[in-house]
Design a protein around this motif. Structure first.
Motif, mmCIF file in Angstrom:
data_model
loop_
_atom_site.group_PDB
_atom_site.id
_atom_site.type_symbol
_atom_site.label_atom_id
_atom_site.label_comp_id
_atom_site.label_asym_id
_atom_site.label_seq_id
_atom_site.Cartn_x
_atom_site.Cartn_y
_atom_site.Cartn_z
ATOM 1 N N ILE A 1 0.850 -1.204 0.000
ATOM 2 C CA ILE A 1 0.000 0.000 0.000
ATOM 3 C C ILE A 1 0.879 1.246 0.000
ATOM 4 C CG2 ILE A 1 -1.600 1.356 1.438
ATOM 5 C CD1 ILE A 1 -3.000 -1.266 2.179
ATOM 6 N N THR B 1 0.688 3.540 -3.285
ATOM 7 C CA THR B 1 -0.151 4.741 -3.091
ATOM 8 C C THR B 1 0.485 5.809 -2.215
ATOM 9 O OG1 THR B 1 -1.183 3.959 -1.049
ATOM 10 C CG2 THR B 1 -2.201 3.237 -3.110
ATOM 11 N N LEU C 1 0.221 5.714 0.910
ATOM 12 C CA LEU C 1 -0.582 5.748 2.145
ATOM 13 C C LEU C 1 0.073 4.911 3.253
ATOM 14 C CD1 LEU C 1 -4.141 5.217 0.580
ATOM 15 C CD2 LEU C 1 -3.365 7.293 1.752
ATOM 16 N N VAL D 1 -9.924 -1.853 -2.835
ATOM 17 C CA VAL D 1 -9.116 -0.940 -3.666
ATOM 18 C C VAL D 1 -10.007 0.181 -4.210
ATOM 19 C CG1 VAL D 1 -7.497 -0.737 -5.586
ATOM 20 C CG2 VAL D 1 -7.518 -2.812 -4.207
ATOM 21 N N ASN D 2 -10.763 -0.135 -5.265
ATOM 22 C CA ASN D 2 -11.601 0.913 -5.866
ATOM 23 C C ASN D 2 -13.062 0.691 -5.483
ATOM 24 O OD1 ASN D 2 -9.336 2.059 -7.124
ATOM 25 N ND2 ASN D 2 -9.450 0.526 -8.745
ATOM 26 N N LEU E 1 -8.787 2.115 -0.744
ATOM 27 C CA LEU E 1 -7.669 2.960 -1.199
ATOM 28 C C LEU E 1 -8.217 4.158 -1.978
ATOM 29 C CD1 LEU E 1 -5.070 0.236 -2.313
ATOM 30 C CD2 LEU E 1 -5.258 1.427 -0.122
ATOM 31 N N SER E 2 -9.253 3.917 -2.795
ATOM 32 C CA SER E 2 -9.774 5.029 -3.608
ATOM 33 C C SER E 2 -10.469 6.077 -2.734
ATOM 34 C CB SER E 2 -10.722 4.515 -4.692
ATOM 35 O OG SER E 2 -11.803 3.840 -4.117
ATOM 36 N N LEU F 1 -7.716 8.138 -1.163
ATOM 37 C CA LEU F 1 -6.923 8.989 -2.071
ATOM 38 C C LEU F 1 -7.762 9.967 -2.880
ATOM 39 C CD1 LEU F 1 -4.519 6.341 -3.623
ATOM 40 C CD2 LEU F 1 -3.839 8.228 -2.129
ATOM 41 N N ASN G 1 -8.968 6.539 -8.283
ATOM 42 C CA ASN G 1 -8.807 5.093 -8.388
ATOM 43 C C ASN G 1 -7.334 4.699 -8.450
ATOM 44 O OD1 ASN G 1 -11.484 4.601 -8.199
ATOM 45 N ND2 ASN G 1 -11.790 3.961 -10.303
ATOM 46 N N VAL G 2 -7.091 3.430 -8.132
ATOM 47 C CA VAL G 2 -5.723 2.900 -8.052
ATOM 48 C C VAL G 2 -5.663 1.659 -8.946
ATOM 49 C CG1 VAL G 2 -4.093 1.796 -6.451
ATOM 50 C CG2 VAL G 2 -5.495 3.697 -5.664
ATOM 51 N N VAL H 1 -1.060 -3.041 -7.376
ATOM 52 C CA VAL H 1 -1.106 -3.522 -5.983
ATOM 53 C C VAL H 1 -0.849 -5.033 -5.957
ATOM 54 C CG1 VAL H 1 -2.525 -3.738 -3.894
ATOM 55 C CG2 VAL H 1 -2.745 -1.697 -5.335
#
Ligand code: BTN
Length: 259
Positions: free
Chosen positions: A102, A106, A108, A150-151, A167-168, A171, A174-175, A180
């Motif tokens: 992660i 990202t 993060l 994730v998204n 994650l999205s 942030l 989207n990732v 990942v």
């Protein structure tokens, strides 16, 4: 690039591992990657084979719970055949690999909540489930199941909104799930191969736990314990200092942070 669906070739393409993820069994939709991975392992699948789905309809969580796994998340299971000595370390290395991945993909920061939830800003972004078949001292197979939000727009899932994140959502964009996944497979292989060399996964995992030193409530089976999460043992158990001063060792349970 942020891809909509995965494929075996997109994962293996220039994947920098020796064996983990070099064979991919991909499903657009599946009940649970754990069940397929178990069947594959029992039929002698190559070590490192992964089973991955874009969507699970009956994802499995710890303690017989269900795991919500819609499109946009990562749901994968990795088949391993470790020595029995390394079995307790699989949960530890999987959660560390998630935290590292992660961060790499990202930027993060995330933390591990005992035993194996990965949190961002106190909310769960990833769950890990390890299942194994063991006869005496022989491990027939071990499967690491990893689910990462994730998204996902958590506002679409009110039932987990108070405790989960993605994650999205963190942030605001989207990732790439592929980034990942690839990073995760590389990190897991690196940590797994380092086990025989005596690299202390345990110490790294202990240091990454957000739980230690905190006032907690632990539900283990039907019993609820309160106290301070003092430490973890090398077998992964939680050592809980109770209000009466005694130390209780808890092998499996759910922790709620109280402070
Ligand atoms: C938990 O926190 O309760 C563990 C969740 C584990 C979910 C993953 S998703 C991939 C694999 N397949 C499953 O059915 N479960 C694990």
């Amino acid at each position: 690039m942020v891809e909509n669906s995965l494929s075996s070739a997109s994962i293996t393409d220039s994947l920098a591992t020796h064996f983990i993820g070099q064979r991919v069994i991909y499903y657009p939709r599946l009940t649970s990657t754990m069940d397929v991975a178990k069947r594959e392992a029992q039929q002698g699948a190559t070590e490192g084979t992964i089973v991955i789905a874009d969507e699970q309809t009956a994802g499995k969580g710890r303690m017989q719970r269900t795991w919500l796994s819609p499109r946009g998340s990562i749901a994968l299971s990795i088949i391993l055949y470790p020595s029995v000595l390394y079995l307790p370390y699989l949960i530890m290395l999987a959660s560390l690999a998630v935290v590292y991945s992660i961060k790499t993909v990202t930027g993060l920061e995330s933390q591990v909540k005992w035993p194996n939830d990965v949190l961002i800003n106190g909310r769960k972004v990833c769950g890990i489930l390890v299942e194994s078949g063991v006869r005496g001292n022989v491990v027939d197979y071990a499967i690491i199941g990893i689910g990462v939000n994730v998204n996902l727009r958590l506002s679409d899932f009110p039932e987990i909104l108070p405790i989960a994140t993605s994650l999205s959502d963190e942030l605001g964009r989207n990732v790439s799930r592929l980034d990942v996944i690839r990073c995760l497979l590389v990190e897991i292989e690196r940590l797994y191969l380092a086990l025989p060399a005596g690299e202390s996964i345990y110490q790294k995992w202990r240091d990454s736990l957000v739980t230690l030193g905190r006032k907690v409530r632990v539900k283990s089976g039907k019993t609820v314990y309160g106290g301070i999460a003092e430490s973890v043992a090398e077998d992964g158990s939680l050592l809980l200092r109770r209000p009466d001063g005694s130390l209780t060792k808890i092998v499996a349970g759910d922790v709620t942070l109280r402070d």
